[in-house]
Design a protein around this motif. Structure first.
Motif, short mmCIF file in Angstrom:
data_model
loop_
_atom_site.label_atom_id
_atom_site.label_comp_id
_atom_site.label_asym_id
_atom_site.label_seq_id
_atom_site.Cartn_x
_atom_site.Cartn_y
_atom_site.Cartn_z
N ARG A 19 0.87 -1.17 0.00
CA ARG A 19 0.00 0.00 0.00
C ARG A 19 0.91 1.22 0.00
O ARG A 19 1.79 1.35 0.86
CB ARG A 19 -0.89 0.00 1.23
CG ARG A 19 -1.90 1.14 1.27
CD ARG A 19 -2.84 1.05 2.46
NE ARG A 19 -3.60 -0.19 2.50
CZ ARG A 19 -4.72 -0.43 1.81
NH1 ARG A 19 -5.21 0.50 1.05
NH2 ARG A 19 -5.35 -1.58 1.91
N ARG A 20 0.72 2.08 -0.97
CA ARG A 20 1.56 3.26 -1.08
C ARG A 20 0.71 4.44 -1.56
O ARG A 20 -0.30 4.24 -2.24
CB ARG A 20 2.68 3.07 -2.12
CG ARG A 20 3.70 2.02 -1.79
CD ARG A 20 4.66 2.49 -0.71
NE ARG A 20 5.82 1.64 -0.59
CZ ARG A 20 5.86 0.51 0.09
NH1 ARG A 20 4.78 0.07 0.70
NH2 ARG A 20 6.97 -0.21 0.16
N ALA A 21 1.15 5.64 -1.23
CA ALA A 21 0.58 6.86 -1.78
C ALA A 21 1.51 7.31 -2.91
O ALA A 21 2.71 7.50 -2.68
CB ALA A 21 0.47 7.93 -0.71
N VAL A 22 0.97 7.41 -4.12
CA VAL A 22 1.79 7.71 -5.28
C VAL A 22 1.23 8.91 -6.03
O VAL A 22 0.04 9.22 -5.94
CB VAL A 22 1.88 6.51 -6.25
CG1 VAL A 22 2.50 5.31 -5.56
CG2 VAL A 22 0.52 6.16 -6.83
N GLU A 23 2.10 9.55 -6.79
CA GLU A 23 1.63 10.62 -7.67
C GLU A 23 0.79 9.98 -8.77
O GLU A 23 1.14 8.91 -9.28
CB GLU A 23 2.82 11.36 -8.28
CG GLU A 23 3.56 12.19 -7.26
CD GLU A 23 4.63 13.07 -7.90
OE1 GLU A 23 4.58 13.28 -9.14
OE2 GLU A 23 5.50 13.53 -7.16
N PRO A 24 -0.30 10.61 -9.14
CA PRO A 24 -1.19 10.02 -10.15
C PRO A 24 -0.50 9.75 -11.50
O PRO A 24 -0.93 8.88 -12.25
CB PRO A 24 -2.29 11.07 -10.32
CG PRO A 24 -2.27 11.84 -9.05
CD PRO A 24 -0.84 11.84 -8.57
N ARG A 25 0.58 10.46 -11.81
CA ARG A 25 1.27 10.26 -13.10
C ARG A 25 2.36 9.21 -13.04
O ARG A 25 3.01 8.94 -14.05
CB ARG A 25 1.92 11.57 -13.56
CG ARG A 25 0.96 12.69 -13.76
CD ARG A 25 1.60 13.94 -14.26
NE ARG A 25 2.95 14.15 -13.70
CZ ARG A 25 3.80 15.01 -14.15
NH1 ARG A 25 3.49 15.76 -15.17
NH2 ARG A 25 4.99 15.14 -13.60
N MET A 26 2.59 8.61 -11.88
CA MET A 26 3.68 7.63 -11.77
C MET A 26 3.38 6.39 -12.61
O MET A 26 2.30 5.80 -12.52
CB MET A 26 3.90 7.22 -10.31
CG MET A 26 4.95 6.12 -10.15
SD MET A 26 5.27 5.69 -8.45
CE MET A 26 6.59 6.87 -8.12
N LEU A 27 4.35 6.01 -13.42
CA LEU A 27 4.20 4.79 -14.23
C LEU A 27 4.31 3.56 -13.33
O LEU A 27 5.03 3.57 -12.32
CB LEU A 27 5.28 4.73 -15.30
CG LEU A 27 5.23 5.81 -16.37
CD1 LEU A 27 6.45 5.73 -17.29
CD2 LEU A 27 3.94 5.72 -17.18
N LEU A 28 3.64 2.50 -13.74
CA LEU A 28 3.70 1.26 -12.96
C LEU A 28 5.13 0.74 -12.92
O LEU A 28 5.58 0.23 -11.89
CB LEU A 28 2.75 0.22 -13.57
CG LEU A 28 2.68 -1.11 -12.82
CD1 LEU A 28 2.29 -0.92 -11.36
CD2 LEU A 28 1.70 -2.04 -13.53
N SER A 29 5.87 0.86 -14.01
CA SER A 29 7.27 0.42 -14.01
C SER A 29 8.08 1.19 -12.97
O SER A 29 8.91 0.60 -12.26
CB SER A 29 7.89 0.58 -15.40
OG SER A 29 7.78 1.91 -15.85
N ASP A 30 7.86 2.47 -12.85
CA ASP A 30 8.57 3.27 -11.83
C ASP A 30 8.13 2.88 -10.43
O ASP A 30 8.95 2.85 -9.50
CB ASP A 30 8.34 4.77 -12.06
CG ASP A 30 9.04 5.26 -13.32
OD1 ASP A 30 10.03 4.64 -13.74
OD2 ASP A 30 8.59 6.29 -13.87
N PHE A 31 6.84 2.60 -10.27
CA PHE A 31 6.35 2.14 -8.97
C PHE A 31 7.07 0.86 -8.56
O PHE A 31 7.56 0.75 -7.45
CB PHE A 31 4.84 1.91 -9.01
CG PHE A 31 4.28 1.31 -7.76
CD1 PHE A 31 4.03 2.11 -6.65
CD2 PHE A 31 4.02 -0.05 -7.68
CE1 PHE A 31 3.52 1.56 -5.48
CE2 PHE A 31 3.52 -0.61 -6.51
CZ PHE A 31 3.28 0.20 -5.41
N LEU A 32 7.14 -0.11 -9.47
CA LEU A 32 7.77 -1.38 -9.14
C LEU A 32 9.25 -1.19 -8.81
O LEU A 32 9.76 -1.76 -7.84
CB LEU A 32 7.62 -2.36 -10.31
CG LEU A 32 6.19 -2.80 -10.61
CD1 LEU A 32 6.13 -3.54 -11.95
CD2 LEU A 32 5.63 -3.65 -9.49
#
Length: 160
Positions: free
Chosen positions: A17-30
């Motif tokens: 569970r994370r709070a992310v910027e709405p524009r963050m790509l899934l690849s960058d999240f991983l």
């Protein structure tokens, strides 16, 4: 400051569970949020397949998805396919058939092959090559990868 959006995903069986910027790509999240750097980013346009993951059991280009689009999803990455001491079956077939070149594209190939084995008949080399056509290897030809997939498809047998 950009507002952040809470997301919850399960990656390789582990809940995050994370709070992310709405524009963050899934690849960058991983890669940057949860530290799974096995997913590579090549072209950033969904063409090369290096960033392929499984999203709810189907292959997807993580560079074309926003992390918020994965809310509630189950994700599988290359880290879930095996370990350095205990390779997964697809990784073992790649090793046995010399399907590795520089290795940059390999995680994407392995994740795409996991989807292919679950959903594609792969009854001929032409079908295998067609199924692999969304992943690009810039090092050399694809024959060794085709050989690995053929072995895996033969082990699996026909789809029900």
């Amino acid at each position: 400051m950009t507002a952040r959006t809470d997301i919850h995903v399960v990656v390789n069986g582990v809940a995050y569970r994370r709070a992310v910027e709405p524009r963050m790509l899934l690849s960058d999240f991983l890669r940057h949020e949860i530290g799974l750097t096995g997913t590579h980013v090549g072209c950033e346009h969904g063409v090369c397949g290096a960033c392929t993951i499984l999203l709810d059991g189907r292959s997807a280009r993580s560079c074309l998805l926003l992390a918020v689009q994965a809310e509630g999803a189950e994700i599988a990455t290359i880290e879930g396919q095996g370990t350095q001491t205990q390779l997964g079956r697809i990784q073992t077939a790649f090793r046995d058939h010399h399907g590795l070149q520089c290795g940059f594209c390999t995680p994407g190939f392995i994740m795409a092959i996991a989807d292919m084995l679950a959903h594609h008949p792969l009854e001929s080399d032409a079908q295998i090559r067609d199924a692999l056509s969304g992943n690009i290897c810039r090092c050399t030809g694809y024959q060794h990868i085709v050989n690995a997939v053929r072995e895996l498809a033969n082990e699996r047998g026909p789809l029900p």
